[in-house]
Structure formats: structure tokens, C-alpha cells
Scaffold this motif. Structure first.
Motif, PDB file in Angstrom:
ATOM      1  N   TRP A 154       0.871  -1.172   0.000  1.00  0.00           N
ATOM      2  CA  TRP A 154       0.000   0.000   0.000  1.00  0.00           C
ATOM      3  C   TRP A 154       0.910   1.224   0.000  1.00  0.00           C
ATOM      4  O   TRP A 154       1.855   1.293   0.776  1.00  0.00           O
ATOM      5  N   ASP A 210      -8.996   5.233   1.523  1.00  0.00           N
ATOM      6  CA  ASP A 210      -8.584   3.834   1.582  1.00  0.00           C
ATOM      7  C   ASP A 210      -7.665   3.528   2.758  1.00  0.00           C
ATOM      8  O   ASP A 210      -7.612   2.395   3.218  1.00  0.00           O
ATOM      9  N   ARG A 254      -6.511   4.827   6.653  1.00  0.00           N
ATOM     10  CA  ARG A 254      -6.850   5.673   7.801  1.00  0.00           C
ATOM     11  C   ARG A 254      -5.902   5.321   8.938  1.00  0.00           C
ATOM     12  O   ARG A 254      -5.631   4.148   9.180  1.00  0.00           O
ATOM     13  N   GLU A 282      -5.769   1.372   9.146  1.00  0.00           N
ATOM     14  CA  GLU A 282      -6.841   0.641   8.478  1.00  0.00           C
ATOM     15  C   GLU A 282      -6.646   0.747   6.979  1.00  0.00           C
ATOM     16  O   GLU A 282      -6.419   1.835   6.454  1.00  0.00           O
ATOM     17  N   HIS A 318      -8.702  -0.029   3.551  1.00  0.00           N
ATOM     18  CA  HIS A 318     -10.027  -0.315   3.021  1.00  0.00           C
ATOM     19  C   HIS A 318      -9.906  -0.679   1.540  1.00  0.00           C
ATOM     20  O   HIS A 318      -9.346   0.083   0.756  1.00  0.00           O
ATOM     21  N   GLY A 344     -12.596  -5.957   1.559  1.00  0.00           N
ATOM     22  CA  GLY A 344     -12.838  -5.803   2.982  1.00  0.00           C
ATOM     23  C   GLY A 344     -11.860  -4.820   3.598  1.00  0.00           C
ATOM     24  O   GLY A 344     -11.184  -4.062   2.903  1.00  0.00           O
ATOM     25  N   VAL A 345     -11.791  -4.844   4.915  1.00  0.00           N
ATOM     26  CA  VAL A 345     -10.942  -3.930   5.667  1.00  0.00           C
ATOM     27  C   VAL A 345      -9.912  -4.740   6.441  1.00  0.00           C
ATOM     28  O   VAL A 345     -10.256  -5.728   7.090  1.00  0.00           O
ATOM     29  N   ILE A 375      -7.063  -4.269   9.414  1.00  0.00           N
ATOM     30  CA  ILE A 375      -6.653  -3.361  10.481  1.00  0.00           C
ATOM     31  C   ILE A 375      -5.389  -3.923  11.115  1.00  0.00           C
ATOM     32  O   ILE A 375      -5.341  -5.093  11.484  1.00  0.00           O
TER      33      ILE A 375
END
Length: 138
Positions: A54, A73, A75, A87, A89, A93-94, A96
Motif C-alpha cells: 500500500w 482507503d 486511515r 486501516e 479499506h 474488505g478492511v 486493520i
């Protein structure tokens, strides 16, 4: 002069099950992309069984370790005095993860030694970026 840093850290993957998995994560900062940080998760920590990275704003990480930040996307927010929640997104799904705030701060300090916050614009290669943009097919 160092232009790229990588830092291995441990992250706790928070799932719906009571067990919380610890996974190795690699944080990366590259002066060639001075506004961004990259966080890479190994294949064992992903649904697809392949490494997933990411990329998001360094400023988001800097802000999020102190106060909740982000509405897209990615957080970031403080969890307790020692940890930060990140997080991710996605349509699937998410995810964490909990990370030690001290690890994140150490990474941000190392990145700031390469490019001071607020001076990122000095390291942008606009000619290269424009050439890459023009090369991409529609």
C-alpha cells in the motif's frame, strides 16, 4: 547519500477472530517519491497469498500517529499511548493493523533525514513524471 530507506517492523493483524496475528511489515520511503510511504505485507498475511503493498501519503502517517487522519482507503489513528492503528479499506474488505508508534516515529524520523517535511517539492522530478504520464496508454 542515502535516498531510500526500508525498515522492518512487526504489526498485529486484527481479525474478527479472537486471535491476533503478528506479521512482519516493511516500511519504505524513497526520495524519488517524496510525498509517499510504502507499506509491504508478506504473502502469508494476505488473502491472495502474494505480497501486497500500500502506498499512501507520508503526511497521513505523520498526522495519524497523533490524531485520527484519513477518510479514504487508508486511515491512521492513535490506539493507545504506545500503538497506532492503520486501516486499509479495499473492495475485498478492511484490514486493520496495530503497530508500535515508536517504530513508526523512528521510520518517519529516518525519512525526514532524507527529505524534510515541507521540502518534498524540491525532490520531484517533473520531467520524469511527465514523461511517465505521457507514456501510459489510455
Amino acid at each position: 547519500m542515502i535516498t531510500v530507506i526500508e525498515q522492518a517492523v512487526q504489526a498485529r493483524l486484527v481479525a474478527t477472530a479472537p486471535k491476533v496475528e503478528t506479521v512482519p511489515v516493511t516500511l519504505c520511503y524513497d526520495r524519488a517519491d517524496p510525498f509517499a510511504v510504502r507499506m509491504a505485507f508478506p504473502a502469508l498475511a494476505t488473502l491472495e497469498g502474494v505480497e501486497v503493498s500500500w502506498t499512501f501519503a507520508r503526511e497521513l502517517l505523520m498526522s495519524g500517529i497523533r490524531t485520527p487522519a484519513g477518510c479514504g482507503d487508508v486511515r491512521v489513528r492513535p490506539y493507545d499511548g504506545d500503538r497506532t492503528t492503520i486501516e486499509f479499506h479495499a473492495p475485498e474488505g478492511v484490514a486493520i493493523v496495530l503497530m508500535m508508534t515508536a517504530d513508526l516515529q523512528r521510520f518517519l524520523d529516518r525519512a525526514a533525514a532524507i527529505v524534510a517535511p515541507g521540502l518534498e517539492h524540491r525532490y520531484l522530478d517533473m520531467d520524469h513524471s511527465l514523461a511517465e504520464l505521457m507514456r501510459r496508454p489510455n
